[in-house]
Motif scaffolding. Structure first.
Motif, PDB file in Angstrom:
ATOM      1  N   VAL A 170      63.224   7.771  89.599  1.00 14.78           N
ATOM      2  CA  VAL A 170      62.754   6.679  90.450  1.00 14.78           C
ATOM      3  C   VAL A 170      63.427   6.833  91.805  1.00 14.78           C
ATOM      4  CG1 VAL A 170      62.564   4.188  90.697  1.00 14.78           C
ATOM      5  CG2 VAL A 170      62.613   5.189  88.418  1.00 14.78           C
ATOM      6  N   HIS A 221      65.757   7.912  84.186  1.00 16.71           N
ATOM      7  CA  HIS A 221      65.622   7.315  82.861  1.00 16.71           C
ATOM      8  C   HIS A 221      65.178   8.431  81.928  1.00 16.71           C
ATOM      9  CE1 HIS A 221      65.680   3.174  84.508  1.00 16.71           C
ATOM     10  NE2 HIS A 221      65.050   3.737  85.526  1.00 16.71           N
ATOM     11  N   ALA A 248      56.675   4.249  79.188  1.00 15.34           N
ATOM     12  CA  ALA A 248      57.602   3.582  80.112  1.00 15.34           C
ATOM     13  C   ALA A 248      57.143   3.763  81.558  1.00 15.34           C
ATOM     14  CB  ALA A 248      59.014   4.139  79.936  1.00 15.34           C
ATOM     15  N   LEU A 249      56.646   4.940  81.899  1.00 10.20           N
ATOM     16  CA  LEU A 249      56.167   5.192  83.256  1.00 10.20           C
ATOM     17  C   LEU A 249      54.988   4.288  83.592  1.00 10.20           C
ATOM     18  CD1 LEU A 249      56.227   6.768  85.888  1.00 10.20           C
ATOM     19  CD2 LEU A 249      54.831   8.520  84.789  1.00 10.20           C
ATOM     20  N   GLU A 276      54.366   1.373  82.343  1.00  7.34           N
ATOM     21  CA  GLU A 276      54.886   0.018  82.494  1.00  7.34           C
ATOM     22  C   GLU A 276      55.663  -0.140  83.813  1.00  7.34           C
ATOM     23  OE1 GLU A 276      58.172  -2.631  80.217  1.00  7.34           O
ATOM     24  OE2 GLU A 276      56.660  -1.653  78.946  1.00  7.34           O
ATOM     25  N   MET A 277      56.475   0.844  84.153  1.00  6.56           N
ATOM     26  CA  MET A 277      57.306   0.765  85.357  1.00  6.56           C
ATOM     27  C   MET A 277      56.478   0.845  86.637  1.00  6.56           C
ATOM     28  SD  MET A 277      60.331   3.329  84.120  1.00  6.56           S
ATOM     29  CE  MET A 277      61.274   3.330  85.601  1.00  6.56           C
ATOM     30  N   SER A 278      55.442   1.642  86.629  1.00  4.21           N
ATOM     31  CA  SER A 278      54.688   1.887  87.861  1.00  4.21           C
ATOM     32  C   SER A 278      53.542   0.905  88.075  1.00  4.21           C
ATOM     33  CB  SER A 278      54.152   3.314  87.874  1.00  4.21           C
ATOM     34  OG  SER A 278      53.261   3.516  86.802  1.00  4.21           O
ATOM     35  N   TYR A 299      53.624  -5.514  89.609  1.00  2.00           N
ATOM     36  CA  TYR A 299      54.496  -6.559  89.080  1.00  2.00           C
ATOM     37  C   TYR A 299      53.759  -7.889  88.997  1.00  2.00           C
ATOM     38  CZ  TYR A 299      58.232  -3.254  90.034  1.00  2.00           C
ATOM     39  OH  TYR A 299      59.024  -2.131  90.064  1.00  2.00           O
ATOM     40  N   PHE A 338      57.705   7.391  91.481  1.00  4.16           N
ATOM     41  CA  PHE A 338      58.052   7.827  90.146  1.00  4.16           C
ATOM     42  C   PHE A 338      57.677   9.287  89.984  1.00  4.16           C
ATOM     43  CE2 PHE A 338      57.108   3.321  90.070  1.00  4.16           C
ATOM     44  CZ  PHE A 338      58.234   2.814  89.461  1.00  4.16           C
TER      45      PHE A 338
END
Length: 80
Positions: free
Chosen positions: A23, A43, A54-55, A57-59, A62, A75
């Motif tokens: 990140v 991570h 996870a990628l 969800e993270m990217s 929001y 990312f």
């Protein structure tokens, strides 16, 4: 970053994590003035599927973004 108190983990760390996500901040993010332009966080995950989940969800966008807000993180997938 080292884990100083592994006994506090909810589950043990995997023995070998080969798949990662780096990140980084975009060059236009003013937060880089506080943490430095070379800031990054890694991570690591045991499987490619965990990493990709996870990628995603993270990217994603929001929940509390205002209309017009754009993510300021980049990312990058990694493999050892």
């Amino acid at each position: 970053m080292a884990i100083f108190h592994e006994h506090n983990l909810a589950r043990p760390l995997p023995a070998q994590c080969r798949f990662g996500i780096r990140v980084k901040l975009r060059s236009t993010d003013p937060f880089k003035n506080l943490v430095g332009s070379d800031w990054h966080k890694e991570h690591w995950f045991a499987t490619r599927e965990e990493r990709d989940r996870a990628l995603k969800e993270m990217s994603g966008r929001y929940l509390y973004f205002r209309p017009g807000d754009q993510p300021s993180l980049q990312f990058e997938k990694m493999e050892k």
